[in-house]
Design an enzyme around this catalytic site. Structure first.
Site, mmCIF file in Angstrom:
data_model
loop_
_atom_site.group_PDB
_atom_site.id
_atom_site.type_symbol
_atom_site.label_atom_id
_atom_site.label_comp_id
_atom_site.label_asym_id
_atom_site.label_seq_id
_atom_site.Cartn_x
_atom_site.Cartn_y
_atom_site.Cartn_z
ATOM 1 N N LEU A 116 -28.145 -22.681 -2.199
ATOM 2 C CA LEU A 116 -27.606 -21.209 -2.194
ATOM 3 C C LEU A 116 -27.501 -21.008 -4.054
ATOM 4 O O LEU A 116 -28.195 -19.832 -4.437
ATOM 5 C CB LEU A 116 -26.392 -20.511 -1.318
ATOM 6 C CG LEU A 116 -26.818 -20.247 -0.236
ATOM 7 C CD1 LEU A 116 -25.511 -19.531 0.488
ATOM 8 C CD2 LEU A 116 -28.053 -19.189 0.570
ATOM 9 N N LYS A 139 -19.113 -24.631 0.459
ATOM 10 C CA LYS A 139 -19.172 -24.981 -1.517
ATOM 11 C C LYS A 139 -18.235 -26.613 -1.912
ATOM 12 O O LYS A 139 -17.711 -26.786 -0.659
ATOM 13 C CB LYS A 139 -18.377 -23.220 -1.893
ATOM 14 C CG LYS A 139 -17.547 -24.009 -3.405
ATOM 15 C CD LYS A 139 -17.476 -22.942 -3.547
ATOM 16 C CE LYS A 139 -16.785 -22.837 -5.235
ATOM 17 N NZ LYS A 139 -16.308 -21.719 -5.860
ATOM 18 N N ASP A 247 -12.621 -12.618 -12.744
ATOM 19 C CA ASP A 247 -13.810 -12.570 -12.530
ATOM 20 C C ASP A 247 -15.060 -11.603 -11.959
ATOM 21 O O ASP A 247 -16.249 -12.397 -11.165
ATOM 22 C CB ASP A 247 -15.008 -14.347 -12.533
ATOM 23 C CG ASP A 247 -16.288 -14.455 -13.080
ATOM 24 O OD1 ASP A 247 -15.964 -14.164 -14.641
ATOM 25 O OD2 ASP A 247 -16.475 -15.703 -12.904
#
Length: 373
Positions: A116, A139, A247
């Site tokens: 991804l 992840k 972020d």
């Protein structure tokens, strides 16, 4: 430490958001724990030097910033972690304590498919949970890049991955996927060389960068208003849980596109932290979204920085450009706001992008702003 890397001023002035595909770097944040000190008289030469840096130089800076981040963040959270653990979270962590397991155990439960994206400290893949075919995002983070924080469980102090802790805190329990502004962490595995996070993956969806790109490079004001209201509500939700994302940017927001109205979801808490009282002396976000007070004084607050980042993101969504393209612009220039935007929208943007953080509205007051009502 050198100032965070930015493109030359002319690059962002001549390229719209839809044309910045080559600059896109999902999840890659400039993690610097010391303020940039850039004298006015050296700004022009410094920008030229930064534009000539090689890719290897950038990587070494990120690695240096990561080491400082791990040290500073661990020390900070060792002081404050006890005040943030609720009974429900403590019970959840007791059942989800990270342990070394084999790759075979992970593969028995999840099927990993295509790539991804690549973040600053890990790679993300899509896949599904085998028992019910639930779409997931997986992840992978190298263990030497994982930030851990001490947590008291069953009367013992154990080191726990900070991003895992934040995701469990804001995303709810694994069975609550789809109910929170942040995506839910379903599982995590600590292997010999890496940490694996398995998160829900809303489907169909795309990140906000691609959503804006497919809309022609910018959004109409009424479209941006719908998404911004959701984002303000999402930030109020996670701040209410004692967490700062740190972020906020296009690549860290997913847009669910399966219903009549788009729905925003927050991802990637790799730059996140627990909310601090007062000013922070560390900033781990992305350069284009860095607030001016960080450059001027080397400190900032999570709340006012969040509002600044919302302003940068809204400006980009409406115009296809970042409002500032250099440190000096962030410090001293006023954003050029299109006259065709409504007066309420212009006022909303200017208030979020106020140079003085004390002049920026709170998240709660933003929700009451006439433009969002």
């Amino acid at each position: 430490m050198p100032p965070p890397h930015r493109g030359c001023e002319s690059v962002l002035q001549t390229k719209s958001l839809s044309a910045l595909t080559s600059r896109r770097d999902p999840g890659r944040a400039v993690r610097h724990s010391e303020p940039s000190k850039l004298p006015v008289q050296e700004a022009g030469a410094e920008r030229k030097r930064r534009s000539k840096r090689k890719a290897s130089r950038k990587c070494s800076q990120e690695e240096e910033g990561a080491k400082k981040k791990r040290s500073g963040e661990a020390q900070h959270n060792q002081r404050c972690i006890g005040t943030h653990l609720t009974r429900d979270l403590e019970n959840l962590l007791q059942t989800k304590t990270s342990k070394t397991c084999s790759k075979a155990e992970f593969k028995a439960k999840y099927e990993e498919l295509g790539h991804l994206g690549e973040g600053g400290f890990g790679a993300v893949y899509h896949g599904y949970r085998k028992e019910d075919f639930l779409p997931v995002a997986i992840k992978h983070i190298a263990l030497d890049q994982v930030i851990c924080t001490p947590v008291c469980l069953n009367g013992q102090i154990v080191q726990f991955p900070l991003e895992v802790l934040l995701l469990y805190k804001v995303g709810g329990e694994p069975g609550s996927h789809g109910q929170n502004a942040a995506v839910t962490l379903l599982d995590h595995y600590e292997l010999d060389q890496e940490l694996i996070l398995v998160m829900e993956r809303p489907a169909p969806c795309m990140d906000l960068f691609d959503y804006v790109k497919e809309s022609g490079g910018s959004l109409q004001e009424h479209e941006a208003k719908i998404l911004l209201r959701q984002l303000v509500e999402a930030m109020l939700e996670i701040h209410g849980k004692g967490v700062s994302h740190g972020d906020i940017k296009f690549e860290n927001l997913l847009v669910e596109t399966g219903s009549r109205a788009p729905r925003l979801r927050l991802i990637d808490f790799g730059c996140g932290s627990f909310l601090e009282e007062g000013l922070c002396t560390r900033f781990f976000g992305t350069a284009d979204y860095t607030p001016p007070e960080w450059y001027a004084r080397g400190c900032h607050s999570a709340a006012t920085t969040t509002v600044w980042q919302l302003g940068v993101l809204l400006y980009g969504a409406l115009t296809g450009y970042f409002p500032f393209s250099s440190t000096m612009g962030t410090l001293f220039k006023r954003p050029v706001i299109k006259g065709e935007l409504s007066q309420y929208c212009q006022n909303f943007l200017r208030s979020c992008l106020a140079k003085n953080p004390k002049s920026r509205p709170t998240l709660a007051s933003l929700l009451l702003h006439p433009w969002l009502r």
